[in-house]
Design an enzyme around this catalytic site. Sequence first.
Site, PDB file in Angstrom:
ATOM      1  CG  ASN A  47     -24.347 -30.634  -9.635  1.00 50.60           C
ATOM      2  OD1 ASN A  47     -23.668 -30.637 -10.811  1.00 50.60           O
ATOM      3  ND2 ASN A  47     -23.853 -30.756  -8.579  1.00 50.60           N
ATOM      4  CG  HIS A 101     -22.069 -27.704  -5.895  1.00 54.22           C
ATOM      5  ND1 HIS A 101     -21.973 -28.133  -4.655  1.00 54.22           N
ATOM      6  CD2 HIS A 101     -21.403 -28.392  -6.630  1.00 54.22           C
ATOM      7  CE1 HIS A 101     -20.635 -28.980  -4.514  1.00 54.22           C
ATOM      8  NE2 HIS A 101     -20.399 -28.900  -6.050  1.00 54.22           N
ATOM      9  CD  GLU A 123     -27.311 -26.918  -2.859  1.00 51.72           C
ATOM     10  OE1 GLU A 123     -27.307 -27.795  -1.723  1.00 51.72           O
ATOM     11  OE2 GLU A 123     -26.528 -27.308  -3.536  1.00 51.72           O
ATOM     12  CB  SER A 151     -27.292 -32.378   3.288  1.00 51.41           C
ATOM     13  OG  SER A 151     -26.870 -31.556   4.369  1.00 51.41           O
ATOM     14  CB  CYS A 190     -21.222 -29.108  -0.268  1.00 44.80           C
ATOM     15  SG  CYS A 190     -21.568 -27.599  -1.282  1.00 44.80           S
ATOM     16  CG  ASP A 204     -21.009 -32.760  -7.250  1.00 46.84           C
ATOM     17  OD1 ASP A 204     -20.887 -31.707  -8.078  1.00 46.84           O
ATOM     18  OD2 ASP A 204     -21.888 -32.659  -6.118  1.00 46.84           O
TER      19      ASP A 204
END
EC number: 3.5.4.1
Length: 158
Positions: free
Chosen positions: A51, A62, A64, A89, A91, A155
Amino acid sequence: MVTGGMASKWDQKGMDIAYEEAALGYKEGGVPIGGCLINNKDGSVLGRGHNMRFQKGSATLHGEISTLENCGRLEGKVYKDTTLYTTLSPCDMCTGAIIMYGIPRCVVGENVNFKSKGEKYLQTRGHEVVVVDDERCKKIMKQFIDERPQDWFEDIGE
């Protein structure tokens, strides 16, 4: 959804890299969420990231998304045999990217500090989701949330 254990021979490697990225992001003053994209055939790391919202003043980087960005341009077919590792997990935005690129498998470090609808949505779209309940991931995320709750709410869009 598979919960609790590593299911592929590359899972420990992928989760270790994702955690290293999360720790680096935290050290830089950012949100401690890291990721890694691994080729399922040979275990090669196609990209890794964390991130970068605070470090770069970004609305979308983020963990990912940063990971996918750091892969550079890949042919669409490459994604079809990969696993995305993420310390938290995903978003809705990151879930959308996983679906868009057709990444068939997502290994999640933890979903205690943030339980998104993304895991379930990925499953309904035919993606495998594995939650490994990694204590390192839970600890660093909880520490960040306790220290910087307003930044955490920003965030996740709250």
